[in-house]
Scaffold this motif. Structure first.
Motif, PDB file in Angstrom:
ATOM      1  N   MET A   1       0.852  -1.199   0.000  1.00  0.00           N
ATOM      2  CA  MET A   1       0.000   0.000   0.000  1.00  0.00           C
ATOM      3  C   MET A   1       0.885   1.245   0.000  1.00  0.00           C
ATOM      4  SD  MET A   1      -2.959   1.139   2.737  1.00  0.00           S
ATOM      5  CE  MET A   1      -3.962  -0.275   2.310  1.00  0.00           C
ATOM      6  N   SER A   2       0.492   2.272  -0.794  1.00  0.00           N
ATOM      7  CA  SER A   2       1.294   3.483  -0.883  1.00  0.00           C
ATOM      8  C   SER A   2       1.179   4.296   0.393  1.00  0.00           C
ATOM      9  CB  SER A   2       0.823   4.321  -2.082  1.00  0.00           C
ATOM     10  OG  SER A   2      -0.503   4.761  -1.884  1.00  0.00           O
ATOM     11  N   GLU A   3       2.145   5.175   0.591  1.00  0.00           N
ATOM     12  CA  GLU A   3       2.107   6.080   1.743  1.00  0.00           C
ATOM     13  C   GLU A   3       0.862   6.965   1.662  1.00  0.00           C
ATOM     14  OE1 GLU A   3       4.662   9.878   3.403  1.00  0.00           O
ATOM     15  OE2 GLU A   3       5.602   8.463   2.025  1.00  0.00           O
ATOM     16  N   GLN A   4       0.191   7.147   2.782  1.00  0.00           N
ATOM     17  CA  GLN A   4      -1.038   7.919   2.796  1.00  0.00           C
ATOM     18  C   GLN A   4      -0.942   9.113   3.743  1.00  0.00           C
ATOM     19  OE1 GLN A   4      -3.851   4.778   3.832  1.00  0.00           O
ATOM     20  NE2 GLN A   4      -4.524   4.663   1.706  1.00  0.00           N
ATOM     21  N   THR A   5      -1.761  10.127   3.461  1.00  0.00           N
ATOM     22  CA  THR A   5      -1.824  11.334   4.272  1.00  0.00           C
ATOM     23  C   THR A   5      -3.264  11.557   4.706  1.00  0.00           C
ATOM     24  OG1 THR A   5      -0.021  12.300   2.968  1.00  0.00           O
ATOM     25  CG2 THR A   5      -1.289  13.786   4.351  1.00  0.00           C
ATOM     26  N   GLN A   6      -3.448  11.970   5.949  1.00  0.00           N
ATOM     27  CA  GLN A   6      -4.784  12.262   6.452  1.00  0.00           C
ATOM     28  C   GLN A   6      -5.246  13.627   5.961  1.00  0.00           C
ATOM     29  OE1 GLN A   6      -6.580   9.989   8.394  1.00  0.00           O
ATOM     30  NE2 GLN A   6      -4.848   8.686   7.798  1.00  0.00           N
ATOM     31  N   ALA A   7      -6.527  13.716   5.650  1.00  0.00           N
ATOM     32  CA  ALA A   7      -7.099  14.973   5.171  1.00  0.00           C
ATOM     33  C   ALA A   7      -8.555  15.063   5.602  1.00  0.00           C
ATOM     34  CB  ALA A   7      -6.991  15.059   3.650  1.00  0.00           C
ATOM     35  N   ARG A   8      -9.122  16.224   5.393  1.00  0.00           N
ATOM     36  CA  ARG A   8     -10.538  16.462   5.643  1.00  0.00           C
ATOM     37  C   ARG A   8     -11.151  16.850   4.308  1.00  0.00           C
ATOM     38  NH1 ARG A   8     -14.207  15.276   9.649  1.00  0.00           N
ATOM     39  NH2 ARG A   8     -15.506  17.044  10.249  1.00  0.00           N
ATOM     40  N   ALA A   9     -12.273  16.232   3.947  1.00  0.00           N
ATOM     41  CA  ALA A   9     -12.856  16.487   2.634  1.00  0.00           C
ATOM     42  C   ALA A   9     -14.374  16.484   2.719  1.00  0.00           C
ATOM     43  CB  ALA A   9     -12.395  15.440   1.627  1.00  0.00           C
ATOM     44  N   ALA A  10     -15.003  17.216   1.782  1.00  0.00           N
ATOM     45  CA  ALA A  10     -16.462  17.251   1.666  1.00  0.00           C
ATOM     46  C   ALA A  10     -16.879  16.187   0.661  1.00  0.00           C
ATOM     47  CB  ALA A  10     -16.930  18.629   1.209  1.00  0.00           C
ATOM     48  N   VAL A  11     -17.643  15.203   1.118  1.00  0.00           N
ATOM     49  CA  VAL A  11     -18.039  14.067   0.287  1.00  0.00           C
ATOM     50  C   VAL A  11     -19.529  14.164  -0.032  1.00  0.00           C
ATOM     51  CG1 VAL A  11     -18.180  11.551   0.135  1.00  0.00           C
ATOM     52  CG2 VAL A  11     -16.270  12.629   1.370  1.00  0.00           C
ATOM     53  N   VAL A  24     -10.567  11.563   5.712  1.00  0.00           N
ATOM     54  CA  VAL A  24     -10.208  10.633   4.643  1.00  0.00           C
ATOM     55  C   VAL A  24      -8.693  10.464   4.601  1.00  0.00           C
ATOM     56  CG1 VAL A  24     -12.231  11.301   3.280  1.00  0.00           C
ATOM     57  CG2 VAL A  24     -10.038  12.460   2.879  1.00  0.00           C
ATOM     58  N   THR A  25      -8.260   9.511   3.824  1.00  0.00           N
ATOM     59  CA  THR A  25      -6.833   9.340   3.551  1.00  0.00           C
ATOM     60  C   THR A  25      -6.598   9.508   2.059  1.00  0.00           C
ATOM     61  OG1 THR A  25      -7.099   6.934   3.375  1.00  0.00           O
ATOM     62  CG2 THR A  25      -6.409   7.807   5.508  1.00  0.00           C
ATOM     63  N   ILE A  26      -5.458  10.082   1.727  1.00  0.00           N
ATOM     64  CA  ILE A  26      -5.104  10.326   0.327  1.00  0.00           C
ATOM     65  C   ILE A  26      -3.739   9.697   0.060  1.00  0.00           C
ATOM     66  CG2 ILE A  26      -4.599  12.080  -1.419  1.00  0.00           C
ATOM     67  CD1 ILE A  26      -6.603  13.885  -0.115  1.00  0.00           C
ATOM     68  N   ASP A  27      -3.665   8.911  -1.007  1.00  0.00           N
ATOM     69  CA  ASP A  27      -2.414   8.254  -1.363  1.00  0.00           C
ATOM     70  C   ASP A  27      -1.354   9.275  -1.777  1.00  0.00           C
ATOM     71  OD1 ASP A  27      -3.606   5.804  -0.952  1.00  0.00           O
ATOM     72  OD2 ASP A  27      -4.041   5.457  -3.074  1.00  0.00           O
ATOM     73  N   ALA A  28      -0.113   8.860  -1.694  1.00  0.00           N
ATOM     74  CA  ALA A  28       0.985   9.677  -2.207  1.00  0.00           C
ATOM     75  C   ALA A  28       0.813   9.859  -3.716  1.00  0.00           C
ATOM     76  CB  ALA A  28       2.312   9.012  -1.900  1.00  0.00           C
ATOM     77  N   ARG A 369     -12.727  28.481   2.008  1.00  0.00           N
ATOM     78  CA  ARG A 369     -11.403  28.513   2.630  1.00  0.00           C
ATOM     79  C   ARG A 369     -11.170  27.208   3.396  1.00  0.00           C
ATOM     80  NH1 ARG A 369     -12.153  34.301   4.668  1.00  0.00           N
ATOM     81  NH2 ARG A 369     -10.751  35.607   3.434  1.00  0.00           N
ATOM     82  N   MET A 370      -9.972  26.623   3.245  1.00  0.00           N
ATOM     83  CA  MET A 370      -9.610  25.402   3.943  1.00  0.00           C
ATOM     84  C   MET A 370      -8.783  25.737   5.192  1.00  0.00           C
ATOM     85  SD  MET A 370     -11.056  23.480   1.829  1.00  0.00           S
ATOM     86  CE  MET A 370     -11.634  23.677   0.148  1.00  0.00           C
ATOM     87  N   THR A 371      -8.895  24.907   6.210  1.00  0.00           N
ATOM     88  CA  THR A 371      -8.015  25.056   7.351  1.00  0.00           C
ATOM     89  C   THR A 371      -6.617  24.620   6.957  1.00  0.00           C
ATOM     90  OG1 THR A 371      -8.541  22.838   8.133  1.00  0.00           O
ATOM     91  CG2 THR A 371      -9.878  24.645   8.993  1.00  0.00           C
ATOM     92  N   GLN A 372      -5.628  25.091   7.663  1.00  0.00           N
ATOM     93  CA  GLN A 372      -4.243  24.769   7.321  1.00  0.00           C
ATOM     94  C   GLN A 372      -3.722  23.548   8.067  1.00  0.00           C
ATOM     95  OE1 GLN A 372      -2.398  26.357   4.742  1.00  0.00           O
ATOM     96  NE2 GLN A 372      -4.568  26.745   4.422  1.00  0.00           N
ATOM     97  N   SER A 373      -4.595  22.866   8.730  1.00  0.00           N
ATOM     98  CA  SER A 373      -4.197  21.621   9.384  1.00  0.00           C
ATOM     99  C   SER A 373      -5.197  20.556   9.075  1.00  0.00           C
ATOM    100  CB  SER A 373      -4.088  21.813  10.904  1.00  0.00           C
ATOM    101  OG  SER A 373      -5.358  22.146  11.441  1.00  0.00           O
ATOM    102  N   ASN A 374      -4.799  19.304   9.227  1.00  0.00           N
ATOM    103  CA  ASN A 374      -5.712  18.218   8.912  1.00  0.00           C
ATOM    104  C   ASN A 374      -6.714  17.966  10.029  1.00  0.00           C
ATOM    105  OD1 ASN A 374      -4.438  17.822   6.484  1.00  0.00           O
ATOM    106  ND2 ASN A 374      -3.014  16.311   7.290  1.00  0.00           N
TER     107      ASN A 374
END
Length: 374
Positions: A1-11, A24-28, A369-374
């Motif tokens: 599995m690729s490296e992933q990063t945590q994020a916040r998203a509108a689904v 959510v998680t987002i792949d590299a 506007r997005m927050t600057q942290s996850n």
């Protein structure tokens, strides 16, 4: 599995919404991709019509296609940008077909598959919720979140001395209106132009027509505050289509002739008919309003043929984003293209309020506007 990063998203989970905030998680990024930390994303009519499934983009999905942010990480083959660069994200395209190669990427032969297919061209996605894939890569970005994966083709490096949070709408709505005038219809000095619909797209077109030197600029809408702003932005005349016949008004203003160019941005067939009827001999009507799939319109064929009128469908302002977006930014910096007057900001937590305000016509161009942290 690729490296992933945590994020916040509108689904959007189902037809009709709402936009629901999720962790959510987002792949590299893959070799040709770029991971962007979002600063802000414009909200466009297309986001709402996809939410409502006027266009068959698969759900659940992360939408958003007017993103602006800062490059966080790049794939192994990316040379266009480096981490820390400021970027605007536009539509994506193959870069290889005859239309892309001839300078018309907005008409790429794989446009729908790459922008509305719900993932990469091979069907894969980069976004997951608790290990389950979410459809993404909407217009090559899915930027309603704190992070987004774009491709090297659809990111535009921009100067750092302008407010990055303002620039996202240049990736679609603003460039669609301005590009329709400057790139597609090629309005020139001394000509006449009418915008049927004075939302963000129509007002961008009016500003562009003024830049091009058009001397008669007519705004048509049903919202008085939009018509007032149109006059402030350069329109010479404004007409409320609910109060009087817009075609008769335009003919009266032009001495009975009609205008050289019109732009229809409402998506209503009856308004499109008016935009065609308002044309002078050899006039051109540009069509950018997006109704549900299968919508038809009717015209008097002889009124098209005998006066030599043209109807032109326009996608994304027929622009090459790497060229056109920096040009619009330069014009904004010089005070000649004040698109900031169209913008109202909302935090990510108020994305549904932004959508409602846009649909009611109260807000011309919501920017999330997005927050600057996850």
């Amino acid at each position: 599995m690729s490296e992933q990063t945590q994020a916040r998203a509108a689904v959007v989970w189902k037809k009709g919404g709402p936009f629901q905030l999720e962790d959510v998680t987002i792949d590299a990024p893959q070799a040709d991709e770029v991971l962007v930390r979002m600063v802000a994303t414009g909200m466009c009519h297309t986001d709402m019509i996809v939410r409502d499934q006027y266009y068959p983009v698969p759900l659940p999905a992360v939408l958003g296609h007017e993103g602006a942010g800062i490059v966080e990480r790049v794939g192994s083959r990316v040379t266009k940008v480096v981490p820390g660069d400021h970027v605007v994200m536009a539509f994506t395209f193959c870069g290889k077909c005859d239309l892309c190669q001839s300078g018309h990427p907005a008409y790429c032969r794989e446009f729908f598959a790459r922008n509305m297919g719900g993932g990469r061209i091979d069907g894969s996605t980069a976004t997951q919720k608790e290990g389950k894939p979410l459809h993404d890569h909407f217009f090559g970005q899915s930027s309603f979140g704190t992070l987004a994966i774009a491709t090297e083709r659809n990111i535009v490096k921009v100067r750092k001395d302008v407010p990055l949070e303002l620039l996202g709408p240049l990736g679609c709505g603003i460039s669609t209106g301005a590009g329709a005038v400057l790139n597609s219809m090629k309005v020139t000095a001394g000509r006449s132009f009418a915008a049927f619909g004075s939302g963000a797209v129509g007002l961008s077109a009016i500003m562009a027509a003024r830049l091009a030197g058009a001397t008669t600029l007519i705004a048509v809408d049903t919202k008085p505050h939009r018509l007032k702003l149109a006059l402030e932005l350069g329109a010479t005349h404004a007409v409320n289509g609910q109060d009087e016949d817009a075609v008769e008004f335009i003919r009266r203003v032009t001495g009975g002739k009609g205008v050289d160019f019109t732009l229809e941005s409402t998506g209503h067939p009856s308004v499109l008919r008016q935009a065609v009827d308002a044309l002078d001999i050899l006039g051109t009507c540009g069509v950018v309003g997006a109704p549900p799939m299968g919508t038809t319109a009717s015209f008097d064929v002889n009124d098209l043929m005998v006066p030599g009128k043209s109807i032109r469908g326009i996608v994304e302002g027929d622009s090459v984003p790497d060229v056109f977006i920096p040009q619009l930014i330069d014009l904004y910096s010089q005070g000649r293209f004040p698109f900031d007057k169209l913008v109202k900001f909302y935090p990510l937590t108020q994305i549904n309020e932004a959508a409602k305000d846009s649909e009611k016509g109260d807000t011309l161009k919501p920017v999330i506007r997005m927050t600057q942290s996850n």
